[in-house]
Write a protein that holds these residues in place. Sequence first.
Motif, PDB file in Angstrom:
ATOM      1  N   ARG A   9      51.202 -90.044 -70.848  1.00 30.47           N
ATOM      2  CA  ARG A   9      50.033 -90.279 -70.001  1.00 30.47           C
ATOM      3  C   ARG A   9      50.242 -91.508 -69.124  1.00 30.47           C
ATOM      4  NH1 ARG A   9      45.893 -93.687 -69.874  1.00 30.47           N
ATOM      5  NH2 ARG A   9      43.918 -92.999 -68.954  1.00 30.47           N
ATOM      6  N   ASP A  10      50.820 -92.557 -69.699  1.00 28.24           N
ATOM      7  CA  ASP A  10      51.106 -93.757 -68.903  1.00 28.24           C
ATOM      8  C   ASP A  10      52.084 -93.437 -67.773  1.00 28.24           C
ATOM      9  OD1 ASP A  10      49.451 -95.165 -70.574  1.00 28.24           O
ATOM     10  OD2 ASP A  10      51.074 -96.014 -71.788  1.00 28.24           O
ATOM     11  N   ASN A  11      53.096 -92.638 -68.087  1.00 31.08           N
ATOM     12  CA  ASN A  11      54.051 -92.238 -67.054  1.00 31.08           C
ATOM     13  C   ASN A  11      53.390 -91.369 -65.991  1.00 31.08           C
ATOM     14  OD1 ASN A  11      56.176 -93.621 -68.198  1.00 31.08           O
ATOM     15  ND2 ASN A  11      57.052 -91.834 -69.208  1.00 31.08           N
ATOM     16  N   ALA A  12      52.479 -90.503 -66.429  1.00 35.83           N
ATOM     17  CA  ALA A  12      51.795 -89.628 -65.476  1.00 35.83           C
ATOM     18  C   ALA A  12      50.973 -90.442 -64.492  1.00 35.83           C
ATOM     19  CB  ALA A  12      50.902 -88.644 -66.222  1.00 35.83           C
ATOM     20  N   LEU A  51      53.362 -91.729 -61.945  1.00 31.14           N
ATOM     21  CA  LEU A  51      53.827 -90.678 -61.042  1.00 31.14           C
ATOM     22  C   LEU A  51      52.766 -90.299 -60.006  1.00 31.14           C
ATOM     23  CD1 LEU A  51      55.657 -88.304 -63.556  1.00 31.14           C
ATOM     24  CD2 LEU A  51      56.707 -89.612 -61.706  1.00 31.14           C
ATOM     25  N   SER A  52      51.525 -90.187 -60.454  1.00 35.43           N
ATOM     26  CA  SER A  52      50.469 -89.742 -59.554  1.00 35.43           C
ATOM     27  C   SER A  52      49.963 -90.868 -58.647  1.00 35.43           C
ATOM     28  CB  SER A  52      49.298 -89.164 -60.350  1.00 35.43           C
ATOM     29  OG  SER A  52      48.667 -90.179 -61.125  1.00 35.43           O
ATOM     30  N   GLY A  53      50.074 -92.117 -59.126  1.00 41.53           N
ATOM     31  CA  GLY A  53      49.590 -93.247 -58.350  1.00 41.53           C
ATOM     32  C   GLY A  53      48.087 -93.399 -58.360  1.00 41.53           C
ATOM     33  N   ARG A  54      47.420 -92.719 -59.277  1.00 41.78           N
ATOM     34  CA  ARG A  54      45.962 -92.831 -59.362  1.00 41.78           C
ATOM     35  C   ARG A  54      45.536 -92.746 -60.830  1.00 41.78           C
ATOM     36  NH1 ARG A  54      47.079 -87.697 -57.365  1.00 41.78           N
ATOM     37  NH2 ARG A  54      46.335 -85.983 -58.681  1.00 41.78           N
ATOM     38  N   ARG A  89      42.265 -88.477 -65.044  1.00 47.96           N
ATOM     39  CA  ARG A  89      40.897 -87.960 -65.102  1.00 47.96           C
ATOM     40  C   ARG A  89      40.154 -88.483 -66.325  1.00 47.96           C
ATOM     41  NH1 ARG A  89      39.717 -81.581 -65.738  1.00 47.96           N
ATOM     42  NH2 ARG A  89      41.839 -81.802 -66.524  1.00 47.96           N
ATOM     43  N   TYR A  90      40.862 -88.661 -67.438  1.00 57.20           N
ATOM     44  CA  TYR A  90      40.244 -89.144 -68.670  1.00 57.20           C
ATOM     45  C   TYR A  90      40.747 -90.554 -68.973  1.00 57.20           C
ATOM     46  CZ  TYR A  90      39.096 -84.223 -69.317  1.00 57.20           C
ATOM     47  OH  TYR A  90      38.610 -82.937 -69.152  1.00 57.20           O
ATOM     48  N   ALA A  91      39.828 -91.442 -69.323  1.00 60.67           N
ATOM     49  CA  ALA A  91      40.192 -92.812 -69.675  1.00 60.67           C
ATOM     50  C   ALA A  91      41.088 -92.823 -70.912  1.00 60.67           C
ATOM     51  CB  ALA A  91      38.933 -93.640 -69.922  1.00 60.67           C
ATOM     52  N   GLY A  92      41.819 -93.924 -71.087  1.00 64.86           N
ATOM     53  CA  GLY A  92      42.790 -94.006 -72.169  1.00 64.86           C
ATOM     54  C   GLY A  92      42.216 -93.774 -73.551  1.00 64.86           C
ATOM     55  N   ILE A  93      40.972 -94.152 -73.780  1.00 65.95           N
ATOM     56  CA  ILE A  93      40.364 -93.991 -75.104  1.00 65.95           C
ATOM     57  C   ILE A  93      40.288 -92.533 -75.516  1.00 65.95           C
ATOM     58  CG2 ILE A  93      38.022 -93.902 -74.155  1.00 65.95           C
ATOM     59  CD1 ILE A  93      39.162 -95.469 -77.519  1.00 65.95           C
ATOM     60  N   TRP A  94      40.236 -91.630 -74.508  1.00 63.52           N
ATOM     61  CA  TRP A  94      40.112 -90.205 -74.820  1.00 63.52           C
ATOM     62  C   TRP A  94      41.399 -89.618 -75.380  1.00 63.52           C
ATOM     63  CZ3 TRP A  94      35.606 -88.315 -75.567  1.00 63.52           C
ATOM     64  CH2 TRP A  94      34.508 -88.793 -74.861  1.00 63.52           C
ATOM     65  N   VAL A  95      42.505 -90.306 -75.214  1.00 60.19           N
ATOM     66  CA  VAL A  95      43.742 -89.830 -75.833  1.00 60.19           C
ATOM     67  C   VAL A  95      43.582 -89.770 -77.343  1.00 60.19           C
ATOM     68  CG1 VAL A  95      46.183 -90.377 -76.213  1.00 60.19           C
ATOM     69  CG2 VAL A  95      45.173 -90.675 -73.947  1.00 60.19           C
ATOM     70  N   TYR A  96      42.757 -90.663 -77.882  1.00 59.49           N
ATOM     71  CA  TYR A  96      42.527 -90.717 -79.326  1.00 59.49           C
ATOM     72  C   TYR A  96      41.149 -90.151 -79.704  1.00 59.49           C
ATOM     73  CZ  TYR A  96      46.322 -93.986 -78.551  1.00 59.49           C
ATOM     74  OH  TYR A  96      47.495 -94.558 -78.133  1.00 59.49           O
ATOM     75  N   ALA A  97      40.110 -90.613 -79.022  1.00 60.60           N
ATOM     76  CA  ALA A  97      38.748 -90.188 -79.378  1.00 60.60           C
ATOM     77  C   ALA A  97      38.508 -88.726 -79.063  1.00 60.60           C
ATOM     78  CB  ALA A  97      37.724 -91.058 -78.629  1.00 60.60           C
ATOM     79  N   GLY A  98      39.247 -88.185 -78.100  1.00 59.81           N
ATOM     80  CA  GLY A  98      39.029 -86.796 -77.722  1.00 59.81           C
ATOM     81  C   GLY A  98      39.287 -85.797 -78.834  1.00 59.81           C
ATOM     82  N   TRP A  99      40.026 -86.211 -79.864  1.00 61.38           N
ATOM     83  CA  TRP A  99      40.329 -85.296 -80.966  1.00 61.38           C
ATOM     84  C   TRP A  99      39.244 -85.272 -82.033  1.00 61.38           C
ATOM     85  CZ3 TRP A  99      44.765 -82.421 -80.563  1.00 61.38           C
ATOM     86  CH2 TRP A  99      45.689 -82.838 -79.597  1.00 61.38           C
ATOM     87  N   ILE A 100      38.407 -86.304 -82.085  1.00 64.80           N
ATOM     88  CA  ILE A 100      37.484 -86.431 -83.218  1.00 64.80           C
ATOM     89  C   ILE A 100      36.012 -86.357 -82.831  1.00 64.80           C
ATOM     90  CG2 ILE A 100      39.122 -87.749 -84.605  1.00 64.80           C
ATOM     91  CD1 ILE A 100      37.716 -90.303 -83.737  1.00 64.80           C
ATOM     92  N   ILE A 101      35.676 -86.490 -81.557  1.00 65.36           N
ATOM     93  CA  ILE A 101      34.280 -86.423 -81.141  1.00 65.36           C
ATOM     94  C   ILE A 101      33.880 -84.964 -81.005  1.00 65.36           C
ATOM     95  CG2 ILE A 101      32.641 -86.953 -79.300  1.00 65.36           C
ATOM     96  CD1 ILE A 101      34.141 -89.498 -78.777  1.00 65.36           C
ATOM     97  N   ALA A 115      47.104 -81.191 -69.730  1.00 62.43           N
ATOM     98  CA  ALA A 115      47.206 -80.537 -68.423  1.00 62.43           C
ATOM     99  C   ALA A 115      47.380 -81.559 -67.311  1.00 62.43           C
ATOM    100  CB  ALA A 115      45.964 -79.676 -68.176  1.00 62.43           C
ATOM    101  N   ASP A 116      46.667 -82.672 -67.384  1.00 58.88           N
ATOM    102  CA  ASP A 116      46.793 -83.719 -66.368  1.00 58.88           C
ATOM    103  C   ASP A 116      48.205 -84.301 -66.345  1.00 58.88           C
ATOM    104  OD1 ASP A 116      44.202 -83.345 -65.644  1.00 58.88           O
ATOM    105  OD2 ASP A 116      43.425 -85.159 -66.591  1.00 58.88           O
ATOM    106  N   ILE A 117      48.777 -84.478 -67.531  1.00 55.05           N
ATOM    107  CA  ILE A 117      50.145 -84.998 -67.613  1.00 55.05           C
ATOM    108  C   ILE A 117      51.111 -84.043 -66.917  1.00 55.05           C
ATOM    109  CG2 ILE A 117      52.052 -85.451 -69.207  1.00 55.05           C
ATOM    110  CD1 ILE A 117      49.938 -86.521 -71.179  1.00 55.05           C
ATOM    111  N   HIS A 118      50.936 -82.761 -67.177  1.00 56.73           N
ATOM    112  CA  HIS A 118      51.816 -81.776 -66.548  1.00 56.73           C
ATOM    113  C   HIS A 118      51.674 -81.780 -65.029  1.00 56.73           C
ATOM    114  CE1 HIS A 118      53.853 -78.032 -65.630  1.00 56.73           C
ATOM    115  NE2 HIS A 118      52.761 -77.634 -64.997  1.00 56.73           N
ATOM    116  N   HIS A 119      50.441 -81.777 -64.543  1.00 55.16           N
ATOM    117  CA  HIS A 119      50.222 -81.700 -63.097  1.00 55.16           C
ATOM    118  C   HIS A 119      50.727 -82.954 -62.373  1.00 55.16           C
ATOM    119  CE1 HIS A 119      48.287 -77.935 -63.492  1.00 55.16           C
ATOM    120  NE2 HIS A 119      47.190 -78.390 -64.053  1.00 55.16           N
ATOM    121  N   ALA A 120      50.706 -84.096 -63.045  1.00 60.15           N
ATOM    122  CA  ALA A 120      51.220 -85.320 -62.420  1.00 60.15           C
ATOM    123  C   ALA A 120      52.724 -85.240 -62.198  1.00 60.15           C
ATOM    124  CB  ALA A 120      50.879 -86.534 -63.283  1.00 60.15           C
TER     125      ALA A 120
END
Length: 217
Positions: free
Chosen positions: A97-100, A103-106, A109-121, A134-139
């Motif tokens: 995600r950091d690399n993406a 690559l994208s320069g922007r 779509r989801y803040a960094g906390i969602w990398v972890y919280a997105g699995w449990i909320i 999907a965002d990582i792939h598209h970047a």
Amino acid sequence: MNDHIAPRPPVLSPVRWVARGAVMALALAGAAWVARALWHVRLAAAGMPDAGPLYRDGDRQRLPTPLEDGYHVVSSVGDVATLICALTFLLWLQRLRDNARTLSGRPPRYAGIWVYAGWIIPVANLWIPRGVVADIHHAGAPEARLPRAVNWWWALWLVAMLSGTGLMYADTTDEVIARAYDKVELLLAADAAVIGAAVAAVFVVRALTATQQRYAP
């Protein structure tokens, strides 16, 4: 002087070793769940002991059989393997995600906390982790279609998570043993979903990692 200077390629964090670690951890978790599934079959084949279930009305009424004791060991090993897999996969996901973002320069779509919280909320965990992937792939490959492995992985993950007998079941190990005696088909279906999700996740890791490695120096 030449005014047309080629832009410098983006500098990405290395992903090869975290990807290898994620693949190994997924293989370990998948093997642990295969062992768990085999033990479910063994319990179902052996059948409920003549003395009845381990617990009745909340009270323990007999000692566990060697097969039941063995399942406790298999279950504990599987839990540890699943935890290792989760931590390693999240490390890989955060790195990509950091690399993406580079690559994208922007901002993603989801803040960094969602990398972890997105699995449990609750509710959010039905789509956010897939969205991060999907965002990582598209970047890295904006013109390419999302790999099919991503959809297979996510569909199987949801089945395993929502089945009530897979990744998110709240039963104790002894209650799962009772399920194996009574309704092993549901347990095996959940086991198959978890194992399938682990296999599909290996292809996801390989596909997204290969996309970013194209930009490696």
